[in-house]
Design an enzyme around this catalytic site. Structure first.
Site, PDB file in Angstrom:
ATOM      1  N   LYS A  75       0.824  -1.199   0.000  1.00 18.32           N
ATOM      2  CA  LYS A  75       0.000   0.000   0.000  1.00 18.32           C
ATOM      3  C   LYS A  75       0.863   1.256   0.000  1.00 18.32           C
ATOM      4  O   LYS A  75       1.900   1.329   0.685  1.00 18.32           O
ATOM      5  CB  LYS A  75      -0.894  -0.014   1.243  1.00 18.32           C
ATOM      6  CG  LYS A  75      -1.835   1.162   1.381  1.00 18.32           C
ATOM      7  CD  LYS A  75      -2.690   1.004   2.635  1.00 18.32           C
ATOM      8  CE  LYS A  75      -3.680   2.132   2.804  1.00 18.32           C
ATOM      9  NZ  LYS A  75      -4.560   1.941   3.982  1.00 18.32           N
ATOM     10  N   SER A 104      -9.007   2.386   2.874  1.00 19.80           N
ATOM     11  CA  SER A 104      -8.088   3.131   2.036  1.00 19.80           C
ATOM     12  C   SER A 104      -7.063   2.252   1.323  1.00 19.80           C
ATOM     13  O   SER A 104      -6.340   2.729   0.452  1.00 19.80           O
ATOM     14  CB  SER A 104      -7.357   4.187   2.878  1.00 19.80           C
ATOM     15  OG  SER A 104      -6.566   3.591   3.888  1.00 19.80           O
ATOM     16  N   SER A 113      -9.330   0.092   7.178  1.00 24.03           N
ATOM     17  CA  SER A 113      -8.806   0.166   5.814  1.00 24.03           C
ATOM     18  C   SER A 113      -8.136  -1.093   5.290  1.00 24.03           C
ATOM     19  O   SER A 113      -7.765  -1.151   4.116  1.00 24.03           O
ATOM     20  CB  SER A 113      -7.839   1.348   5.684  1.00 24.03           C
ATOM     21  OG  SER A 113      -8.547   2.558   5.786  1.00 24.03           O
TER      22      SER A 113
END
Length: 483
Positions: A81, A156, A180
Site C-alpha cells: 500500500k 483506504s 482500511s
C-alpha cells in the site's frame, strides 16, 4: 501456465518455488504480464516496480539453485500500500504534496518482507493520506473494483484489494486506522485481518514527525495482510509481526503463539455474539440477509453457541473523528492545505479547516475509553463477536459513501460503523467473504476477538473458510480478458 500461477495462493507458490518446481523469475514475470494487461482497467497500482521485482526474483532464484536458505515468502509477489514507506520507491500517499517523495528508509514491515525474500511488485493506490474508505485521490486514476469496474473496491487500501482480488499477486499489505484493511477486503471478496494493536510494529508510518500526513493516526493504526485465503494472511503475519524498538507500542513475542498453528482446531462450544447493527447502524437489507445466513454456519456447522447481542455503547462516530484529528499534524497539514488549494481532496481540506477545541479532543478520548470498557465487559461473556463488515455492498466510484441506507439519511461515512470501533479498542478483527449479492458483489462478515486473542480470530476465520469456501470465485473481468 501464467494464468495458473497468478491464481495460486502464497502458501502454494512459496512451496513450489522453494522446491524448484517453479521459477521465482517466471512467477514475477507472470504477475507483471498480467498487471500490464489488467491494471489499465483497475488502476490498482500507482507505482509498479517491474524491474525491481525481476531483479529481486533473480536473486531469490540464484539462492535457491545454489542451495542457500531462503525466507518463508521467497519468490512470492507482494503488493505494498502506498501509505507504507518503501526506501528508493516513491510513496505518494495519494497527495500532490508527496508526488515526488522517495523515503530514505523502509517501513519495518517492508524490511521484514525483504528479509523473508518476498518480491515487491509495486505500490498500490490509496485515497489522500488514507482519510477515506474509498479509492480515489487527486494524483492517480481511481481504483476500480474487479467485480464491477464502475464501483469502488473500498479503501483506504483500495489498490491492494483490487490487486489481490484479480490475481495481481496473492497477497498485499494494507493499513487499517478505521477499517482500511477490512473495508477493501470486504468489497473485493478477500480475507483481511487487523491484528491486535501492537502485534505489527509501525515505523516510520504514523511516527516520523518530518512528514505531515504520514505522521498521523498513531493511536489507531494497524498494518495487516489482505489475501485470498486465511492461511496466506497467517503466513504474512508470521513474517511481519513481532516487537521492534522503533515502535514503543509493539508487543513482545508470546512464547506459545504461532500464526500458522493458530489456524488449526475447531470452534465447538465457543460462545459467539452476533450483532446485525450494533444497535444503531443503518444496514442494507442485502447485507443483513447474506451475513445473517453466514452466521448460521457458526452454529449449524461449526458447533458454536450463537446469541444475538450488542455491546451496548452509544454511537462513537464523532468521537472516532475526534481521535483521528487529535492524531493528525494539524499545523503541518493545514499549511499543506493552504499550499495545495483545490489540489487537496475536498473533505480532507474541510476537516482540516475545522476549528477543533481541546474539549472535543478530550471528549474523543473519553469516547474511546467508554467503548473499550463496554467491550471488555461484553467480551467476558463471549469468545467472539460477529457483525457485518460494512453496512452496504460496493457502490459507485467518486463518492465517499452513500447518504441513504435502508431508507435512512446518513452521513457519507456511516457505512463504516462496524469497522472503526475496533480501532478504538485495538482488538483483533478480521473479515471473511460471507457471500455475494444477486448481482455478483461480495459481502463481508467481521469476526472480532477478545483483547490479544488473535489466535481464535484466525481459527474462526479458517473454520468458516473450510465450511463455506470462497477462493474458487473470481471476478468476471478475468474471463472477459482471457485471464
Amino acid at each position: 501456465m501464467a494464468n495458473e500461477i497468478c491464481r495460486m495462493d502464497a502458501v502454494r507458490l512459496a512451496g513450489l518455488i522453494r522446491t524448484k518446481q517453479l521459477s521465482a523469475v517466471d512467477v514475477a514475470r507472470a504477475v507483471i504480464d498480467r498487471m500490464n494487461r489488467l491494471d489499465p482497467h483497475l488502476h490498482a497500482f500507482c507505482t509498479p516496480t517491474p524491474e525491481l521485482a525481476i531483479d529481486a526474483a533473480a536473486r531469490v532464484e540464484k539462492s535457491i539453485m545454489a542451495g542457500v536458505a531462503v525466507g518463508p515468502l521467497a519468490g512470492v509477489p507482494v503488493a505494498v500500500k502506498d501509505l507504507i514507506c518503501t526506501k528508493g520507491i516513491k510513496t505518494v500517499s495519494g497527495s500532490w504534496a508527496y508526488a515526488d517523495f522517495v523515503p530514505d528508509e523502509d517501513d519495518v514491515v517492508v524490511e521484514r518482507l525483504k528479509q523473508a525474500d518476498a518480491i515487491i511488485i509495486g505500490k498500490t493506490n490509496v485515497p489522500e493520506f488514507g482519510y477515506s474508505g474509498v479509492g480515489h485521490n487527486p494524483v492517480f486514476p481511481t481504483s476500480r473494483n474487479p467485480w464491477n469496474t464502475n464501483l469502488t473496491p473500498g479503501g483506504s487500501s483500495a489498490g491492494s484489494g483490487a490487486a489481490v482480488a484479480s490475481g495481481l499477486g496473492p497477497i498485499a499489505l494494507g493499513s487499517d486506522g478505521g477499517g482500511s484493511v477490512r473495508i477493501p477486503s470486504s468489497f473485493s471478496g478477500l480475507f483481511g485481518m487487523k491484528a491486535s494493536m501492537g502485534r505489527v510494529p509501525l515505523y516510520p508510518g504514523t511516527k516520523d514527525e518530518r512528514y505531515p500526513g504520514v505522521s498521523s493516526w498513531e493511536a489507531l493504526e494497524h498494518i495487516g495482510p489482505m489475501s485470498r485465503t486465511v492461511a496466506d494472511s497467517a503466513l504474512m503475519l508470521s513474517v511481519i509481526a513481532g516487537p521492534d524498538d522503533r515502535d514503543s507500542r509493539s508487543l513482545p513475542y508470546e512464547r506459545d503463539f504461532d500464526w500458522l498453528t493458530a489456524l488449526r482446531g475447531d470452534l465447538k462450544g465457543k460462545r459467539v455474539a452476533y450483532s446485525a447493527d450494533l444497535g444503531y447502524a443503518a444496514v442494507d437489507p442485502r447485507v443483513r440477509k447474506i451475513v445473517g445466513d453466514a452466521v448460521k454456519v457458526f452454529e449449524r456447522d461449526l458447533g458454536c453457541i450463537v446469541e444475538e447481542a450488542n455491546p451496548g455503547w452509544d454511537n462513537p462516530y464523532d468521537g472516532f473523528w475526534g481521535m483521528v484529528m487529535r492524531e493528525s499534524d494539524l499545523r503541518g497539514l493545514r499549511a499543506m492545505a493552504d499550499r495545495l488549494g483545490d489540489k487537496m481532496t475536498p473533505h480532507l481540506a474541510a476537516i482540516l479547516r475545522t476549528e477543533w477545541t481541546a474539549e472535543q479532543f478530550t471528549d474523543a478520548m473519553l469516547v474511546r475509553k467508554a467503548v473499550t470498557n463496554k467491550m471488555w465487559r461484553f467480551m467476558r461473556n463471549y469468545d467472539l463477536l460477529i457483525t457485518p463488515t460494512l453496512a452496504v455492498p460496493p457502490f459507485e466510484t467518486g463518492i465517499q459513501g452513500p447518504t441513504l441506507i435502508d431508507g435512512r439519511q446518513v452521513d457519507q461515512f456511516e457505512w463504516l460503523h462496524f469497522t472503526y470501533p475496533f480501532n478504538l479498542t485495538g482488538q483483533p478483527a478480521a473479515t471473511v467473504p460471507a457471500g455475494w449479492t444477486a448481482d455478483g458483489l461480495p459481502i463481508g462478515l467481521q469476526i472480532i476477538g477478545r483483547h490479544l486473542d488473535d489466535a481464535l480470530v484466525l481459527r474462526a476465520s479458517a473454520c468458516f473458510e473450510a465450511a463455506q469456501p470462497w477462493k474458487h470465485k473470481w471476478p468476471g473481468i478475468l474471463a472477459e480478458l482471457g485471464l
